[in-house]
Design a protein around this motif. Structure first.
Motif, PDB file in Angstrom:
ATOM      1  N   UNK A  50      84.529  53.140  -0.179  1.00 48.41           N
ATOM      2  CA  UNK A  50      86.344  53.399  -1.644  1.00 48.41           C
ATOM      3  C   UNK A  50      87.286  54.541  -0.251  1.00 48.41           C
ATOM      4  N   UNK A  51      86.600  55.071   0.338  1.00 50.03           N
ATOM      5  CA  UNK A  51      87.793  55.520   1.626  1.00 50.03           C
ATOM      6  C   UNK A  51      88.274  54.404   2.513  1.00 50.03           C
ATOM      7  N   UNK A  52      87.082  53.267   2.875  1.00 48.32           N
ATOM      8  CA  UNK A  52      88.016  52.335   3.196  1.00 48.32           C
ATOM      9  C   UNK A  52      88.695  50.982   2.461  1.00 48.32           C
ATOM     10  N   UNK A  53      88.293  50.594   1.622  1.00 48.50           N
ATOM     11  CA  UNK A  53      89.266  50.433   0.621  1.00 48.50           C
ATOM     12  C   UNK A  53      90.470  50.867   0.500  1.00 48.50           C
ATOM     13  N   UNK A  54      90.739  51.817   0.513  1.00 50.60           N
ATOM     14  CA  UNK A  54      92.317  53.127   0.273  1.00 50.60           C
ATOM     15  C   UNK A  54      92.282  53.068   1.721  1.00 50.60           C
ATOM     16  N   UNK A  55      92.369  52.662   3.267  1.00 48.66           N
ATOM     17  CA  UNK A  55      92.356  52.877   4.030  1.00 48.66           C
ATOM     18  C   UNK A  55      92.542  53.950   4.760  1.00 48.66           C
ATOM     19  N   UNK A  56      91.287  55.252   4.217  1.00 51.12           N
ATOM     20  CA  UNK A  56      92.154  55.847   4.859  1.00 51.12           C
ATOM     21  C   UNK A  56      90.293  56.857   5.767  1.00 51.12           C
ATOM     22  N   UNK A  57      89.607  56.063   6.534  1.00 50.94           N
ATOM     23  CA  UNK A  57      89.112  55.879   7.264  1.00 50.94           C
ATOM     24  C   UNK A  57      88.877  54.491   8.388  1.00 50.94           C
ATOM     25  N   UNK A  58      88.738  54.855   9.208  1.00 54.05           N
ATOM     26  CA  UNK A  58      88.332  53.918  10.769  1.00 54.05           C
ATOM     27  C   UNK A  58      86.809  54.071  10.708  1.00 54.05           C
ATOM     28  N   UNK A  59      86.504  52.776   9.932  1.00 52.14           N
ATOM     29  CA  UNK A  59      84.823  52.562  10.350  1.00 52.14           C
ATOM     30  C   UNK A  59      85.257  51.929  11.536  1.00 52.14           C
ATOM     31  N   UNK A  60      82.951  51.803  11.821  1.00 50.39           N
ATOM     32  CA  UNK A  60      82.255  51.695  12.851  1.00 50.39           C
ATOM     33  C   UNK A  60      82.371  50.253  12.459  1.00 50.39           C
ATOM     34  N   UNK A  61      82.242  49.207  14.303  1.00 49.76           N
ATOM     35  CA  UNK A  61      81.708  47.573  13.364  1.00 49.76           C
ATOM     36  C   UNK A  61      80.469  47.510  12.901  1.00 49.76           C
ATOM     37  N   UNK A  62      79.568  48.874  13.322  1.00 50.37           N
ATOM     38  CA  UNK A  62      77.870  48.895  12.429  1.00 50.37           C
ATOM     39  C   UNK A  62      78.054  48.738  10.959  1.00 50.37           C
ATOM     40  N   UNK A  63      79.249  49.254  10.178  1.00 47.07           N
ATOM     41  CA  UNK A  63      79.803  49.433   9.254  1.00 47.07           C
ATOM     42  C   UNK A  63      80.841  49.093   8.495  1.00 47.07           C
ATOM     43  N   UNK A  64      81.071  48.257   9.190  1.00 47.64           N
ATOM     44  CA  UNK A  64      81.758  46.821   8.502  1.00 47.64           C
ATOM     45  C   UNK A  64      80.992  45.546   8.684  1.00 47.64           C
ATOM     46  N   UNK A  65      79.832  45.312   9.315  1.00 48.88           N
ATOM     47  CA  UNK A  65      79.128  44.292   9.311  1.00 48.88           C
ATOM     48  C   UNK A  65      78.114  44.302   7.703  1.00 48.88           C
ATOM     49  N   UNK A  66      77.643  45.750   7.976  1.00 52.57           N
ATOM     50  CA  UNK A  66      77.165  45.780   6.571  1.00 52.57           C
ATOM     51  C   UNK A  66      77.857  45.752   5.220  1.00 52.57           C
ATOM     52  N   UNK A  67      78.536  46.087   5.201  1.00 51.02           N
ATOM     53  CA  UNK A  67      79.845  45.556   4.065  1.00 51.02           C
ATOM     54  C   UNK A  67      79.813  44.410   4.255  1.00 51.02           C
ATOM     55  N   UNK A  68      80.157  43.559   5.290  1.00 52.58           N
ATOM     56  CA  UNK A  68      80.328  41.953   5.088  1.00 52.58           C
ATOM     57  C   UNK A  68      79.392  41.007   4.829  1.00 52.58           C
TER      58      UNK A  68
END
Length: 203
Positions: A50-68
């Motif tokens: 939810x925070x990523x979708x609001x642009x309210x977080x600076x996610x790490x590469x590991x988190x973004x890879x899981x999301x992808x």
């Protein structure tokens, strides 16, 4: 964000976070996933998504890879895609290529490929700091993808499953994204490499 970061850096980071937010929202909607369903698929908490979708977080590469992986795409695809109202073009100039810095490891990735252009191939340039390490845990994608790493300078160690590959300048390694992968730079000098990623399912 570091105290000595300048406003330009902050603006750039905010813009990239907004772009990632836009992509995740669009991809989740296209697949018909609720926040809870995507959280279950990728192993990232509902609140973080939810925070990523609001642009309210600076996610790490590991988190973004899981999301992808949960969305069935490559990590590079989260940074790609044309902006709303902007048609895709076959050429992207160096100055317009999107750059992103992993807040955890400090590595910087630049999307070389034209955003949104209909091609299964994507190129990414990575600057990997001395001593950096990134462990991608997602080996269970529904569709296995191909990737190749070509080292432009320095040294990169890549562990795929239980196999260690030490790459020097000029070396190129082909891999399938079907197992956990660890990238590390065991030296005191920064390294640079190019990733060639095929977003089409591997055969």
């Amino acid at each position: 964000m570091l105290d000595n970061a300048n406003p330009t850096d902050e603006t750039a980071e905010s813009g990239i976070n907004e772009r990632i937010a836009e992509r995740v929202r669009a991809l989740r909607a296209a697949r018909g996933y609720t926040l809870d369903a995507l959280a279950t698929r990728c192993g990232v908490s509902r609140s973080m998504i939810s925070m990523i979708e609001r642009g309210a977080a600076s996610p790490t590469a590991v988190v973004l890879d899981k999301l992808a992986a949960g969305l069935g795409i490559s990590l590079a695809s989260l940074f790609g895609g044309e902006r709303e109202g902007a048609p895709a073009e076959p050429l992207v100039r160096r100055g317009a290529q999107l750059k992103w810095r992993d807040p955890e490891s400090g590595y910087t990735r630049r999307n070389l490929s034209p955003p949104g252009w209909p091609s299964p191939l994507q190129l990414v340039e990575v600057d990997f700091p001395a001593g950096a390490r990134v462990a991608y845990e997602t080996g269970g994608r529904e569709s296995t993808m191909h990737q190749q790493v070509w080292v432009m300078s320095g040294r990169i160690d890549i562990v795929i499953g239980d196999a260690l590959h030490s790459l020097q300048q000029g070396d190129c390694l082909a891999m399938r994204l079907d197992r956990p992968i660890i990238f590390s730079n065991p030296t005191s000098k920064a390294a640079r490499y190019v990733l060639a990623i095929c977003d089409a399912p591997a055969t």
